[in-house]
Design an enzyme around this catalytic site. Structure first.
Site, PDB file in Angstrom:
ATOM      1  N   TYR A   8      29.909  -7.721 -34.995  1.00  0.00           N
ATOM      2  CA  TYR A   8      28.971  -7.858 -33.883  1.00  0.00           C
ATOM      3  C   TYR A   8      28.553  -9.318 -33.705  1.00  0.00           C
ATOM      4  CZ  TYR A   8      24.513  -7.940 -31.423  1.00  0.00           C
ATOM      5  OH  TYR A   8      23.488  -8.262 -30.571  1.00  0.00           O
ATOM      6  N   LEU A  61      13.237  -0.575 -36.025  1.00  0.00           N
ATOM      7  CA  LEU A  61      12.139  -0.177 -36.907  1.00  0.00           C
ATOM      8  C   LEU A  61      10.956   0.422 -36.160  1.00  0.00           C
ATOM      9  CD1 LEU A  61      10.861  -0.075 -39.731  1.00  0.00           C
ATOM     10  CD2 LEU A  61      10.044  -2.415 -39.345  1.00  0.00           C
TER      11      LEU A  61
END
Length: 325
Positions: A140, A189
């Protein structure tokens, strides 16, 4: 003139479109593989299509007077990129090259690129600047760095200007509550914590509690998605007025927040306590990853406006309204 936003139905793209549409004509190209058309304003000219489809791109550039391209259309899951690198090089690199080729063919010479601090890999400094060495550790990050290098190569050859924006963790939702974060699977998160506090997850896993930080948990950079959107618009306007050209800018809050701090703020906003499970560290997780935004503040006047509690508050209102997919 219009602005083409590739990946404009995704999380960061849709928030950028929401800001852009108040000032500019906007065309969105998105195949809806990870985006949602309901996130788009009715004033947007939406084209459902693939970034690497030359016929679609020819039609978009022929039927619209495009002045600039904002490029958000990328696969962005680090773990998936390790498991399926060809997918990431195919979409993030090959399809982007097709887009750039068509821009050159149609005489569109302004490009705002959504990159990532994953291009830095595991830096040897806690505060990352644009001068920090790039050494991505996954496909990525590498796929984004390749495009950055391609941009630097084509700019001197063609009538082409670009701005690269590198950032870590986009967070929060629009203050209106109309659009927000919706990923499947969710890996970020703050939404994971909020989904847990809404009863959609049994617990929160915290990976590592013995780092050399104030509370033993990792410290990361979180930027409100609207702050990121406004940075992209400032970058475009910098190209238009000649303030900036062919530059790389970090977008960061300059301090960072620990995992424990994020959980505690989420608990305060939600009025609920979290069930936390501490697990071993994950391989490759540095203690602190924070980006300096001093360069873009000095040159373009950008500063993040949202504090952590405001980021979480906007996200909580969104997740309360929109159930987990």
């Amino acid at each position: 003139m219009s602005i083409l936003v590739c990946g404009g139905a995704g999380y960061i793209g849709s928030h950028t479109v929401k800001e852009l549409i108040e000032k500019y004509e906007v065309v969105v190209l998105d195949n809806l593989s990870t985006g949602y058309s309901f996130l788009l304003d009715d004033r947007v000219n939406f084209v459902n299509g693939d970034l690497g489809d030359e016929a679609v791109l020819d039609r978009v550039f022929t039927e619209n007077q495009i002045d600039a391209v904002f490029h958000f259309a990328a696969n962005s899951l680090v773990g998936e990129s390790v498991q399926n690198p060809l997918k990431y090089y195919g979409n993030n690199v090959q399809a982007t090259i097709t887009l750039l080729k068509k821009m050159v063919e149609h005489g569109v010479g302004k490009f705002i690129f959504s990159s990532t601090a994953a291009t830095y890999g595991i830096p040897d400094t806690n505060l990352i600047t644009e001068e920090t060495a790039t050494n991505p550790i996954n496909p990525y990050g590498h796929s984004k760095l390749v495009i950055e290098q391609i941009l630097a190569s084509i700019a001197p050859v063609h009538d082409f200007q670009y701005i690269v924006l590198r950032y870590f963790n986009a967070a929060g939702a629009h203050v209106s509550g109309e659009i927000g974060e919706s990923h499947d699977p969710e890996t970020h998160l703050i939404p994971i914590i909020l989904q847990h506090l809404l009863g959609q997850r049994e617990k929160i896993s915290v990976f590592g509690s013995d780092y050399e930080t104030n509370d033993g948990t990792c410290v990361r950079d979180y930027i409100h998605v609207t702050d990121l959107a406004n940075a992209h618009i400032l970058a475009y306007e910098g190209l238009v007025d000649g303030t900036a050209s062919n530059e790389i800018y970090n977008l960061g809050n300059g301090a960072g927040y620990s995992v424990k701090e994020v959980i505690e703020v989420c608990e305060q906003i939600a009025g609920k306590s979290a069930v936390i499970e501490y697990a071993d560290r994950r391989a490759g997780d540095p203690a602190v990853l924070v980006a300096s935004s001093a360069k873009i503040e000095k040159e373009l006047g950008w500063k993040p406006q949202f504090k952590l509690d405001e980021i979480v508050d906007t996200a909580w209102k969104w997740h309360e309204r929109i159930p987990m997919s």
